[in-house]
Design a protein around this motif. Sequence first.
Motif, PDB file in Angstrom:
ATOM      1  N   TYR A 143      -3.538   0.314  -2.967  1.00  0.00           N
ATOM      2  CA  TYR A 143      -3.478   1.568  -2.228  1.00  0.00           C
ATOM      3  C   TYR A 143      -4.820   1.915  -1.595  1.00  0.00           C
ATOM      4  CZ  TYR A 143      -1.121   5.953  -1.174  1.00  0.00           C
ATOM      5  OH  TYR A 143      -0.517   6.986  -0.533  1.00  0.00           O
TER       6      TYR A 143
ATOM      7  N   SER B  34       1.285  -1.753   4.941  1.00  0.00           N
ATOM      8  CA  SER B  34       0.257  -0.716   4.932  1.00  0.00           C
ATOM      9  C   SER B  34       0.614   0.295   6.007  1.00  0.00           C
ATOM     10  CB  SER B  34      -1.125  -1.318   5.196  1.00  0.00           C
ATOM     11  OG  SER B  34      -2.137  -0.361   5.014  1.00  0.00           O
TER      12      SER B  34
ATOM     13  N   SER C  53       0.849  -1.175   0.000  1.00  0.00           N
ATOM     14  CA  SER C  53       0.000   0.000   0.000  1.00  0.00           C
ATOM     15  C   SER C  53       0.894   1.237   0.000  1.00  0.00           C
ATOM     16  CB  SER C  53      -0.955  -0.016   1.196  1.00  0.00           C
ATOM     17  OG  SER C  53      -1.877   1.034   1.099  1.00  0.00           O
TER      18      SER C  53
END
Length: 166
Positions: A58, A105, A31
């Motif tokens: 993303y 992330s 991400s």
Amino acid sequence: MLASDQELEEAGNRLGERLLTTGRTVATAESCTGGWVAKVLTDRAGSSAYVLGGLVTYSNEAKQGLLGVTRKSLDEHGAVSEPVVREMVAGALVATDADVAVAISGVAGPGGGSEEKPVGTVWFAWGSSPAFTVAVVKHFEGDRDQVRRQAVLFALQGVNNFVDEV
């Protein structure tokens, strides 16, 4: 601390050698790093022997649609969380049939942070199955580029260490 291009290249080469030596393959689910881990791994000639694929997820919608991250995990914990990176690993393993997957992330900045998850907060996971996945959170200092570089380096090193355990 800035992770230099040379440090990233060396970490990618070390992981590539480890994967070749052990006969394992890897997939990435990224991400905040936007595919940078996959980029570092595939900078090396012959990397198709061990890199099966990479997914840049993303948005939350991409995490759900491409990796099977649940709406419940996203709603209850947010995209930058342990449950989400664990589900990202599981999804990458299913999508690619790799031996090992890594997921990242985080909040790279400059905006988007909160009191609970300030800029520089990055969750990582690497695993070979949902039952054998390790997750860890790190807090990096610096601007967006510095946070992302440090995250890429940490991810490469983490997978390298994980491959020794499986």
